[in-house]
Design a protein around this motif. Structure first.
Motif, PDB file in Angstrom:
ATOM      1  N   GLN A 137       0.772  -0.947   0.301  1.00 36.39           N
ATOM      2  CA  GLN A 137       0.048  -0.063   0.171  1.00 36.39           C
ATOM      3  C   GLN A 137       0.919   1.558  -0.123  1.00 36.39           C
ATOM      4  OE1 GLN A 137      -2.927   0.067   3.389  1.00 36.39           O
ATOM      5  NE2 GLN A 137      -4.052  -1.963   2.408  1.00 36.39           N
ATOM      6  N   ALA A 138       1.636   0.981   0.753  1.00 42.26           N
ATOM      7  CA  ALA A 138       2.808   2.340   1.065  1.00 42.26           C
ATOM      8  C   ALA A 138       3.424   2.505  -0.647  1.00 42.26           C
ATOM      9  CB  ALA A 138       3.713   2.285   1.866  1.00 42.26           C
ATOM     10  N   LEU A 139       4.254   1.642  -1.023  1.00 41.30           N
ATOM     11  CA  LEU A 139       4.747   1.641  -2.250  1.00 41.30           C
ATOM     12  C   LEU A 139       3.778   2.429  -3.754  1.00 41.30           C
ATOM     13  CD1 LEU A 139       6.667  -1.065  -3.002  1.00 41.30           C
ATOM     14  CD2 LEU A 139       7.426   0.542  -2.981  1.00 41.30           C
ATOM     15  N   ALA A 140       2.211   1.724  -3.278  1.00 43.29           N
ATOM     16  CA  ALA A 140       1.279   1.925  -4.233  1.00 43.29           C
ATOM     17  C   ALA A 140       0.292   4.192  -3.906  1.00 43.29           C
ATOM     18  CB  ALA A 140       0.501   1.660  -3.963  1.00 43.29           C
ATOM     19  N   ILE A 165      10.860   7.103   0.575  1.00 43.02           N
ATOM     20  CA  ILE A 165       9.582   7.768   1.085  1.00 43.02           C
ATOM     21  C   ILE A 165       8.802   6.927   1.804  1.00 43.02           C
ATOM     22  CG2 ILE A 165       7.515   9.670   0.485  1.00 43.02           C
ATOM     23  CD1 ILE A 165       9.529  10.733  -1.140  1.00 43.02           C
ATOM     24  N   ALA A 166       8.120   5.995   0.871  1.00 43.09           N
ATOM     25  CA  ALA A 166       7.213   4.756   1.692  1.00 43.09           C
ATOM     26  C   ALA A 166       7.463   4.126   2.838  1.00 43.09           C
ATOM     27  CB  ALA A 166       6.805   3.951   0.320  1.00 43.09           C
ATOM     28  N   ARG A 167       9.114   3.890   2.393  1.00 42.37           N
ATOM     29  CA  ARG A 167       9.292   3.283   4.280  1.00 42.37           C
ATOM     30  C   ARG A 167       9.004   4.285   5.316  1.00 42.37           C
ATOM     31  NH1 ARG A 167      16.101   2.617   4.165  1.00 42.37           N
ATOM     32  NH2 ARG A 167      15.315   4.564   4.208  1.00 42.37           N
ATOM     33  N   ALA A 168       9.589   5.548   5.566  1.00 46.39           N
ATOM     34  CA  ALA A 168       8.705   6.305   5.867  1.00 46.39           C
ATOM     35  C   ALA A 168       7.749   6.774   6.034  1.00 46.39           C
ATOM     36  CB  ALA A 168      10.067   7.980   5.448  1.00 46.39           C
ATOM     37  N   LEU A 169       6.969   6.823   5.861  1.00 51.90           N
ATOM     38  CA  LEU A 169       5.650   6.421   5.443  1.00 51.90           C
ATOM     39  C   LEU A 169       4.888   5.575   5.826  1.00 51.90           C
ATOM     40  CD1 LEU A 169       3.685   8.245   2.258  1.00 51.90           C
ATOM     41  CD2 LEU A 169       4.366   9.404   4.489  1.00 51.90           C
ATOM     42  N   ILE A 170       5.945   4.058   6.558  1.00 52.14           N
ATOM     43  CA  ILE A 170       5.345   2.872   6.252  1.00 52.14           C
ATOM     44  C   ILE A 170       4.068   2.818   7.861  1.00 52.14           C
ATOM     45  CG2 ILE A 170       6.682   2.167   7.521  1.00 52.14           C
ATOM     46  CD1 ILE A 170       4.532  -0.353   4.977  1.00 52.14           C
ATOM     47  N   ASN A 171       4.830   3.343   8.695  1.00 52.91           N
ATOM     48  CA  ASN A 171       4.075   3.563  10.176  1.00 52.91           C
ATOM     49  C   ASN A 171       3.117   5.026  10.619  1.00 52.91           C
ATOM     50  OD1 ASN A 171       5.640   1.313  11.492  1.00 52.91           O
ATOM     51  ND2 ASN A 171       7.109   2.088  12.185  1.00 52.91           N
ATOM     52  N   GLU A 172       3.024   5.317   9.484  1.00 49.49           N
ATOM     53  CA  GLU A 172       2.148   6.059   9.534  1.00 49.49           C
ATOM     54  C   GLU A 172       2.124   7.564  10.322  1.00 49.49           C
ATOM     55  OE1 GLU A 172      -1.793   5.115   9.953  1.00 49.49           O
ATOM     56  OE2 GLU A 172      -1.828   3.999   8.116  1.00 49.49           O
ATOM     57  N   PRO A 173       3.629   7.777  10.749  1.00 49.89           N
ATOM     58  CA  PRO A 173       3.755   8.711  11.102  1.00 49.89           C
ATOM     59  C   PRO A 173       3.589  10.464  10.737  1.00 49.89           C
ATOM     60  CG  PRO A 173       5.604   8.822  10.164  1.00 49.89           C
ATOM     61  CD  PRO A 173       4.465   7.952   9.333  1.00 49.89           C
ATOM     62  N   PRO A 174       3.549  11.202  11.800  1.00 49.24           N
ATOM     63  CA  PRO A 174       2.503  12.212  11.464  1.00 49.24           C
ATOM     64  C   PRO A 174       3.836  13.700  10.954  1.00 49.24           C
ATOM     65  CG  PRO A 174       3.270  12.309  14.051  1.00 49.24           C
ATOM     66  CD  PRO A 174       2.926  10.897  13.360  1.00 49.24           C
ATOM     67  N   ILE A 175       5.237  13.534  11.315  1.00 44.54           N
ATOM     68  CA  ILE A 175       6.073  13.858  11.159  1.00 44.54           C
ATOM     69  C   ILE A 175       6.521  13.316   9.964  1.00 44.54           C
ATOM     70  CG2 ILE A 175       8.393  15.766  11.491  1.00 44.54           C
ATOM     71  CD1 ILE A 175       6.800  15.391  14.571  1.00 44.54           C
ATOM     72  N   ILE A 176       7.318  13.846   8.448  1.00 42.30           N
ATOM     73  CA  ILE A 176       8.174  14.175   7.615  1.00 42.30           C
ATOM     74  C   ILE A 176       9.193  15.042   7.694  1.00 42.30           C
ATOM     75  CG2 ILE A 176       8.845  12.490   5.407  1.00 42.30           C
ATOM     76  CD1 ILE A 176       6.553  11.326   5.990  1.00 42.30           C
ATOM     77  N   LEU A 177      10.554  14.010   8.402  1.00 44.12           N
ATOM     78  CA  LEU A 177      11.584  15.146   8.419  1.00 44.12           C
ATOM     79  C   LEU A 177      12.535  14.291   7.121  1.00 44.12           C
ATOM     80  CD1 LEU A 177      12.734  17.200  10.251  1.00 44.12           C
ATOM     81  CD2 LEU A 177      14.049  14.871  11.752  1.00 44.12           C
ATOM     82  N   ALA A 178      13.044  15.704   5.704  1.00 40.59           N
ATOM     83  CA  ALA A 178      13.318  15.282   4.982  1.00 40.59           C
ATOM     84  C   ALA A 178      14.639  16.035   4.246  1.00 40.59           C
ATOM     85  CB  ALA A 178      12.097  15.343   3.991  1.00 40.59           C
ATOM     86  N   ASP A 179      16.036  15.407   5.013  1.00 40.98           N
ATOM     87  CA  ASP A 179      17.525  16.315   4.709  1.00 40.98           C
ATOM     88  C   ASP A 179      17.781  15.713   3.632  1.00 40.98           C
ATOM     89  OD1 ASP A 179      19.674  17.186   5.825  1.00 40.98           O
ATOM     90  OD2 ASP A 179      20.405  15.336   6.104  1.00 40.98           O
TER      91      ASP A 179
END
Length: 238
Positions: A137-140, A165-179
């Motif tokens: 689902q995350a990859l989709a 990014i899909a890996r970062a989303l997998i736990n449905e975190p409220p924060i995406i921190l992109a360096d």
């Protein structure tokens, strides 16, 4: 909307109060990396933190990501005073609240895209079948439904960053921190990744983008500028 949800929306997802970081304090090698940083970022914000090398932005990112601890001041992550947490509680907070995206993708070369995306769920002790389904689902969600069986070397740079990014989303975190998430990509692919971050913002994620590039920062809704360890709000149109 309930009163509880209204209150939750008012609580900043990221809040720092007089945050400071000093390395080698009291020695001749003392470096004041951060000084009195006050910052409030709310749910659904897309914020760029911009500054040259040595400005303190990487130190600030490490503190926001709970990868380091401040020397002074306080940090509240989704309403939680991080200083009150022990090492295990910090690890759980990082896992559940923050999705990390890095310039170098940080994918494991021997694993497929699907396995890379599912990996954080292993630490969360999610059953294998559910891991695979959630990873699909995350990859989709990042437009890579057909690439789950490919290893990183079989993917373009832009596709690898989408896997990250899909890996970062997998736990449905409220924060995406992109360096520096577009640093290793050509400009067109970088634009696609930034468009994806905007979509994630529209879906309710809070996106914090660390960059030295003003053109990249311009995609965010707000730009905060680090100079000599101090944080400044960039004026609109500046």
């Amino acid at each position: 909307m309930s009163a509880a949800s209204t209150t939750e929306d008012r609580v900043p997802v990221i809040e720092t109060r007089a945050l400071g970081k000093v390395y080698s304090a009291g020695s001749e090698a003392e470096v004041v990396a951060l000084h009195g940083v006050d910052m409030r970022i709310h749910r659904g914000d897309f914020v760029a933190i911009m500054g040259p090398s040595g400005s303190g932005k990487s130190t600030l990112m490490n503190l926001i990501g709970c990868l380091d601890t401040p020397t002074s001041g306080s940090y509240y992550c989704d309403g939680v005073d991080v200083s009150t947490l022990d090492a295990e509680e910090l690890a759980i907070l990082r896992r559940d609240k923050i999705g990390f995206v890095f310039q170098g993708f940080n994918l494991l070369p021997r694993m497929s895209a699907l396995e890379n995306v599912a990996m954080p769920l292993g630490y969360a002790q999610v059953p294998p079948h559910e891991r695979s389904e959630r990873a699909r689902q995350a990859l989709a969600a990042v437009g890579l439904a057909e690439r789950g069986g490919h290893r990183p070397t079989e993917l373009s740079g832009g596709q690898q960053q989408r896997v990250a990014i899909a890996r970062a989303l997998i736990n449905e975190p409220p924060i995406i921190l992109a360096d520096e998430p577009t640093g290793a990509l050509d400009s067109r692919t970088g634009e696609e990744i930034l468009a994806l971050f905007k979509r994630l913002r529209d879906e309710g994620h809070t996106v914090v983008l660390i960059t030295h590039d003003a053109e990249v920062a311009a995609h965010a809704d707000r730009t905060l500028v680090m100079r000599d360890g101090e944080l400044h709000e960039q004026e609109a149109g500046a």
